[in-house]
Design a protein around this motif. Sequence first.
Motif, PDB file in Angstrom:
ATOM      1  N   ARG A 107       0.836  -1.203   0.000  1.00 42.39           N
ATOM      2  CA  ARG A 107       0.000   0.000   0.000  1.00 42.39           C
ATOM      3  C   ARG A 107       0.869   1.251   0.000  1.00 42.39           C
ATOM      4  O   ARG A 107       2.052   1.196   0.301  1.00 42.39           O
ATOM      5  N   PRO A 272      -4.363   3.552   0.113  1.00 39.72           N
ATOM      6  CA  PRO A 272      -4.559   3.068  -1.249  1.00 39.72           C
ATOM      7  C   PRO A 272      -3.449   2.093  -1.645  1.00 39.72           C
ATOM      8  O   PRO A 272      -2.320   2.204  -1.167  1.00 39.72           O
ATOM      9  N   GLU A 276      -4.207   3.071  -7.000  1.00 44.12           N
ATOM     10  CA  GLU A 276      -5.562   3.401  -6.540  1.00 44.12           C
ATOM     11  C   GLU A 276      -5.690   4.897  -6.252  1.00 44.12           C
ATOM     12  O   GLU A 276      -4.712   5.535  -5.885  1.00 44.12           O
ATOM     13  N   ARG A 278      -6.518   8.112  -4.151  1.00 47.22           N
ATOM     14  CA  ARG A 278      -6.482   8.398  -2.715  1.00 47.22           C
ATOM     15  C   ARG A 278      -7.852   8.807  -2.211  1.00 47.22           C
ATOM     16  O   ARG A 278      -8.557   9.568  -2.843  1.00 47.22           O
ATOM     17  N   GLN A 279      -8.179   8.278  -1.042  1.00 52.10           N
ATOM     18  CA  GLN A 279      -9.498   8.545  -0.465  1.00 52.10           C
ATOM     19  C   GLN A 279      -9.550   9.845   0.307  1.00 52.10           C
ATOM     20  O   GLN A 279      -8.580  10.246   0.917  1.00 52.10           O
TER      21      GLN A 279
END
Length: 291
Positions: A107, A272, A276, A278-279
């Motif tokens: 990650r 992430p 992916e 990023r949140q």
Amino acid sequence: DAKERGRDNCVIYSAEMEHQVNTQLIIQNDLRDAIERHELELYYQPIVDEHGILSGAEALLRWRHPQYGFISPADFIPVAERFGLIDNLTRWVLKDVCEFVQQNAERELPKISINISARQFNDPKFVESLLVQIKGRQLTPRAFELELTEHLFLTDLSLIKARFTELQQAGFTIAIDDFGTGYSSLSYLQHLPLSRLKIDAAFVRNIGKGEKGKTLVKAIIEMAHAMKLDVVAEGVETEEQHTYLKSQQCDWFQGYMWSKPLPAAEFARLLPRAGEVRQLVSNIKPVQNEL
Ligand code: C2E
Ligand code: MG
Ligand code: MG
Ligand code: MG
């Protein structure tokens, strides 16, 4: 009558003191074994940027006592410092963070901030012992930020300067924690290789309570920026605080508004994987079990 009440008050007072003394004794006795008994756990509280995107995390110790339940680090860290247990605790924290980093290697990991007690600065082997642990696991000091409080500045400035330089040259970044509550002055900070100031939550709380509170926060941020330091606001809980801090160009944010400190597994889910998106941390549901 007054005399009776006076006596009652006195009784309550001493019962409370006794309770405090007992608590200290329990902590002192049991903390030594807490590590071996697996009673400690490390939580992670997200630090976000101005868009609410996860950019870092602070590692925070939790102690679940088998008999007495949750004991706050605000209670047991000072005892650990006083009774020479803090080195062990810090070693355990660093080991746990290193393991977390290794377990989540696939990650994208943000920088992890670790709290270091002022006392540890007196130990000439302090920096070396951090490096042995980190490099022994093939990790880099660049993955970590060390948080130090202003209590540090009660010790010899030249020693502190030397230690900070050692840390910086090894690759650590350094933040001053709880800024504004301690003893540091501009002249102290100016000469140290720092990256960030963390504005203490007490100042953040005062933002919604009149102009004075705002003025102080504004002054701290301006001063930090003038010294080329980033600012992290601690304990941000309300939209009003957030909006004001953003209007003053505060750089980073930490607080219940985004997330409480999370157990490692829960925190890991926010990270992430490569590629992916990023949140936003604002998507997290607040944790229900109060710790
Ligand atoms: P700190 O380093 O200033 O950590 C921030 C504290 O503020 C944490 O308390 C965190 O849970 C709390 N906090 C964060 N956001 C909010 C918010 O929005 N509202 C409120 N009310 N609180 C918020 P915590 O985890 O109880 O830790 C207390 C202190 O204990 C820390 O203050 C730090 O000084 C010390 N501590 C914790 N873990 C360690 C550790 O591993 N080593 C050392 N030396 N000290 C530690
Ligand atoms: Mg801290
Ligand atoms: Mg703090
Ligand atoms: Mg604090």
